[in-house]
Design a protein around this motif. Structure first.
Motif, PDB file in Angstrom:
ATOM      1  N   ALA A   1       1.483 -23.584  -7.795  1.00 15.10           N
ATOM      2  CA  ALA A   1       1.740 -22.638  -8.557  1.00 15.10           C
ATOM      3  C   ALA A   1       0.331 -21.478  -8.623  1.00 15.10           C
ATOM      4  O   ALA A   1      -0.881 -21.972  -8.550  1.00 15.10           O
ATOM      5  CB  ALA A   1       1.670 -23.017 -10.152  1.00 15.10           C
ATOM      6  N   LEU A   2       0.646 -20.250  -8.597  1.00  9.02           N
ATOM      7  CA  LEU A   2      -0.113 -19.327  -8.587  1.00  9.02           C
ATOM      8  C   LEU A   2      -0.223 -18.317  -9.597  1.00  9.02           C
ATOM      9  O   LEU A   2       0.822 -17.700  -9.775  1.00  9.02           O
ATOM     10  CB  LEU A   2      -0.257 -18.486  -7.028  1.00  9.02           C
ATOM     11  CG  LEU A   2      -0.598 -19.549  -5.878  1.00  9.02           C
ATOM     12  CD1 LEU A   2      -0.125 -18.726  -4.658  1.00  9.02           C
ATOM     13  CD2 LEU A   2      -2.176 -19.527  -5.919  1.00  9.02           C
ATOM     14  N   ILE A   3      -1.256 -18.106 -10.351  1.00 10.91           N
ATOM     15  CA  ILE A   3      -1.485 -17.032 -11.436  1.00 10.91           C
ATOM     16  C   ILE A   3      -2.166 -15.926 -11.340  1.00 10.91           C
ATOM     17  O   ILE A   3      -3.308 -15.992 -10.907  1.00 10.91           O
ATOM     18  CB  ILE A   3      -1.913 -17.820 -12.720  1.00 10.91           C
ATOM     19  CG1 ILE A   3      -0.649 -19.141 -13.263  1.00 10.91           C
ATOM     20  CG2 ILE A   3      -1.960 -16.858 -13.908  1.00 10.91           C
ATOM     21  CD1 ILE A   3      -0.896 -20.147 -12.615  1.00 10.91           C
ATOM     22  N   PRO A   4      -1.534 -14.769 -11.040  1.00 13.70           N
ATOM     23  CA  PRO A   4      -2.360 -13.617 -10.598  1.00 13.70           C
ATOM     24  C   PRO A   4      -2.957 -13.189 -11.871  1.00 13.70           C
ATOM     25  O   PRO A   4      -2.295 -13.069 -12.992  1.00 13.70           O
ATOM     26  CB  PRO A   4      -1.355 -12.663  -9.800  1.00 13.70           C
ATOM     27  CG  PRO A   4      -0.074 -13.000 -10.639  1.00 13.70           C
ATOM     28  CD  PRO A   4       0.050 -14.662 -10.932  1.00 13.70           C
ATOM     29  N   ALA A   5      -4.317 -12.568 -11.798  1.00 12.30           N
ATOM     30  CA  ALA A   5      -5.098 -12.208 -12.686  1.00 12.30           C
ATOM     31  C   ALA A   5      -6.050 -11.062 -12.588  1.00 12.30           C
ATOM     32  O   ALA A   5      -7.052 -11.825 -11.668  1.00 12.30           O
ATOM     33  CB  ALA A   5      -5.597 -13.385 -13.524  1.00 12.30           C
TER      34      ALA A   5
ATOM     35  N   MET B   1       4.970 -18.168  -8.664  1.00 20.87           N
ATOM     36  CA  MET B   1       4.235 -16.942  -9.259  1.00 20.87           C
ATOM     37  C   MET B   1       4.411 -17.021 -10.631  1.00 20.87           C
ATOM     38  O   MET B   1       5.581 -16.987 -10.983  1.00 20.87           O
ATOM     39  CB  MET B   1       4.439 -15.723  -8.501  1.00 20.87           C
ATOM     40  CG  MET B   1       3.599 -14.597  -9.245  1.00 20.87           C
ATOM     41  SD  MET B   1       3.373 -13.112  -8.250  1.00 20.87           S
ATOM     42  CE  MET B   1       5.157 -12.605  -8.236  1.00 20.87           C
ATOM     43  N   ILE B   2       3.434 -17.124 -11.439  1.00 22.00           N
ATOM     44  CA  ILE B   2       3.429 -17.332 -12.955  1.00 22.00           C
ATOM     45  C   ILE B   2       2.578 -16.274 -13.362  1.00 22.00           C
ATOM     46  O   ILE B   2       1.458 -16.291 -13.193  1.00 22.00           O
ATOM     47  CB  ILE B   2       3.097 -18.526 -13.591  1.00 22.00           C
ATOM     48  CG1 ILE B   2       4.159 -19.876 -12.808  1.00 22.00           C
ATOM     49  CG2 ILE B   2       3.555 -18.623 -15.013  1.00 22.00           C
ATOM     50  CD1 ILE B   2       3.500 -21.085 -13.357  1.00 22.00           C
ATOM     51  N   GLY B   3       3.330 -15.219 -14.289  1.00 22.55           N
ATOM     52  CA  GLY B   3       2.472 -14.065 -14.871  1.00 22.55           C
ATOM     53  C   GLY B   3       1.271 -14.676 -15.832  1.00 22.55           C
ATOM     54  O   GLY B   3       1.478 -15.387 -16.619  1.00 22.55           O
ATOM     55  N   GLY B   4       0.002 -14.096 -15.445  1.00 23.72           N
ATOM     56  CA  GLY B   4      -1.148 -14.420 -16.196  1.00 23.72           C
ATOM     57  C   GLY B   4      -1.158 -13.896 -17.574  1.00 23.72           C
ATOM     58  O   GLY B   4      -1.907 -14.142 -18.341  1.00 23.72           O
ATOM     59  N   ASP B   5      -0.150 -12.755 -17.693  1.00 23.06           N
ATOM     60  CA  ASP B   5      -0.084 -12.301 -19.018  1.00 23.06           C
ATOM     61  C   ASP B   5       1.281 -12.729 -19.692  1.00 23.06           C
ATOM     62  O   ASP B   5       1.921 -12.023 -20.766  1.00 23.06           O
ATOM     63  CB  ASP B   5       0.152 -10.767 -18.772  1.00 23.06           C
ATOM     64  CG  ASP B   5       1.305 -10.192 -17.807  1.00 23.06           C
ATOM     65  OD1 ASP B   5       2.075 -11.165 -17.481  1.00 23.06           O
ATOM     66  OD2 ASP B   5       1.425  -9.052 -17.601  1.00 23.06           O
TER      67      ASP B   5
ATOM     68  N   VAL C   1      11.473 -11.867 -16.355  1.00 22.53           N
ATOM     69  CA  VAL C   1      10.204 -13.084 -16.928  1.00 22.53           C
ATOM     70  C   VAL C   1       9.377 -13.347 -15.664  1.00 22.53           C
ATOM     71  O   VAL C   1       9.920 -13.642 -14.576  1.00 22.53           O
ATOM     72  CB  VAL C   1      10.793 -14.185 -17.732  1.00 22.53           C
ATOM     73  CG1 VAL C   1       9.640 -14.949 -17.968  1.00 22.53           C
ATOM     74  CG2 VAL C   1      11.750 -13.847 -18.836  1.00 22.53           C
ATOM     75  N   SER C   2       8.127 -13.229 -15.838  1.00 25.46           N
ATOM     76  CA  SER C   2       7.319 -13.593 -14.683  1.00 25.46           C
ATOM     77  C   SER C   2       7.083 -14.912 -14.377  1.00 25.46           C
ATOM     78  O   SER C   2       6.066 -15.381 -14.189  1.00 25.46           O
ATOM     79  CB  SER C   2       6.007 -12.712 -15.096  1.00 25.46           C
ATOM     80  OG  SER C   2       5.110 -12.919 -14.021  1.00 25.46           O
ATOM     81  N   ILE C   3       8.162 -15.522 -13.866  1.00 23.65           N
ATOM     82  CA  ILE C   3       8.075 -16.946 -13.024  1.00 23.65           C
ATOM     83  C   ILE C   3       8.894 -16.492 -12.102  1.00 23.65           C
ATOM     84  O   ILE C   3      10.118 -16.408 -12.243  1.00 23.65           O
ATOM     85  CB  ILE C   3       8.842 -17.895 -13.981  1.00 23.65           C
ATOM     86  CG1 ILE C   3       8.350 -17.915 -15.490  1.00 23.65           C
ATOM     87  CG2 ILE C   3       8.501 -19.276 -13.615  1.00 23.65           C
ATOM     88  CD1 ILE C   3       9.034 -18.895 -16.243  1.00 23.65           C
ATOM     89  N   GLY C   4       8.385 -16.897 -10.629  1.00 24.40           N
ATOM     90  CA  GLY C   4       9.146 -16.723  -9.357  1.00 24.40           C
ATOM     91  C   GLY C   4       8.832 -17.753  -8.604  1.00 24.40           C
ATOM     92  O   GLY C   4       7.814 -18.185  -8.504  1.00 24.40           O
TER      93      GLY C   4
END
Length: 268
Positions: A12-16, A110-114, A197-200
C-alpha cells in the motif's frame, strides 16, 4: 478471498504532498489530534491486507511526521503533477533498493492521503474483492487496474467538481470519468450518481504504462489522471465500497470530516 489472492503480496502506498494547490498543508491537518495522512496510513495497516505500507511524499516534514507515528516514507520528486506518477516512482525506488529481494510485490494499492474517513473494514472489503477478481481472470480478461467507487448521497456532492464522478457498464467496467455531474439527469430513472474513491489496485505494468504514455486530451481537459487509461483503451474495473468516505479538498471538507468522525466516536 480465493487461495491465489491470499498468496499475493500487496504494498500500500499513500501519496501525500505538502503543497496541495487547493488546500496547502492538508496532509498534516489535525483531526482529533492526529494528522490526516497518519489516519490513512493507520487504516491501511490495521486492515491487515497489506504486506507493507508506505507514504510516498516529496516533503521531509510529512516523512518526519509519518516516522514519528511508526510509518515509513519513500521520498519522491517535487515534479509530479498527479498521484499515479508519484506512486510509480515510489515503486521503482522500492524495487531498485538494496533490499529489493524483500520488497518485491505482486500488486500495489494506491490509497489517497486525503481520505481520512476510510476505515480498515472498507479497505479490507475492497481489497478482498479486487484481489479475487484480478487473480481469477485470464490475462486477456483481466482489468488493467481496479478502482473503488461509491454512491453519491446528495446533490451538493454531485455538483461539486472536487468529487470526480464515474459512469460504468453494469459489470463495473468504466466508461467515463468526469468532474461534471454525469450521467445527466434528463430521464426519470432513480439511480444514484457514483463518485471515484481514491483506492486503486495496480500492477507494475499498469503504473509503468501510465508514466511511459503521454497525457490524453480528455485527461488534460478534466484534470483527472485516471482518464489516461481509458483514452488508451485500457480497462478500469470499478468496485463499490461498503461505507461512506469523502476526500478532503477544502477547509470546509475538513470540517465535514471532523463532524462525521465525532458522530462515529459518540455512537461507539
Amino acid at each position: 478471498m480465493n487461495r491465489l489472492a491470499q498468496e499475493k503480496k500487496v504494498c500500500a502506498l499513500i501519496p501525500a504532498r505538502l503543497n496541495s494547490v487547493r488546500f496547502p498543508g492538508k496532509a498534516l491537518k489535525q483531526i482529533d489530534g492526529i494528522p490526516m495522512v497518519v489516519r490513512v496510513l493507520a487504516a491501511a495497516r490495521n486492515s491487515g491486507v497489506f504486506d507493507a505500507v508506505y507514504a510516498a511524499t516529496d516533503s521531509p516534514e510529512i516523512a518526519a511526521v509519518c516516522q514519528t507515528y511508526g510509518f515509513e516514507a519513500v521520498f519522491t520528486s517535487h515534479s509530479h503533477q498527479n498521484p499515479t506518477s508519484r506512486i510509480q516512482e515510489a515503486v521503482t525506488i522500492l524495487e531498485d533498493s538494496k533490499s529489493a529481494s524483500s520488497r518485491k510485490f505482486d500488486f500495489y494499492a494506491m490509497i489517497g492521503g486525503d481520505e481520512p474517513l476510510l476505515t480498515p473494514e472498507i479497505l479490507q472489503n475492497f481489497m478482498e474483492q479486487a484481489l479475487t477478481v484480478i487473480t481469477s481472470k485470464e490475462n486477456v480478461q483481466r482489468p488493467f487496474l481496479i478502482n473503488a467507487m461509491a454512491d453519491i448521497p446528495n446533490d451538493a456532492e454531485t455538483a461539486d467538481p472536487s468529487n470526480i464522478k464515474v459512469v460504468c457498464r453494469p459489470d463495473g467496467t468504466g466508461l467515463y470519468i468526469s468532474r461534471a455531474p454525469i450521467p445527466f439527469r434528463k430521464g426519470t430513472l432513480d439511480e444514484p450518481s457514483r463518485k471515484f474513491v481514491s483506492i486503486g489496485l495496480y500492477t507494475r505494468e499498469s503504473l509503468d504504462f501510465f508514466c511511459q504514455s503521454r497525457p490524453g486530451i480528455l485527461e488534460q481537459i478534466e484534470g483527472v489522471d485516471l482518464l489516461r487509461f481509458l483514452e488508451y483503451g485500457k480497462t478500469i474495473l470499478f468496485l463499490p465500497i461498503c461505507g461512506y468516505t469523502l476526500s478532503v479538498d477544502t477547509p470546509a471538507d475538513l470540517e465535514t470530516v471532523q463532524a462525521i468522525l465525532h458522530r462515529r466516536t459518540s455512537t461507539l
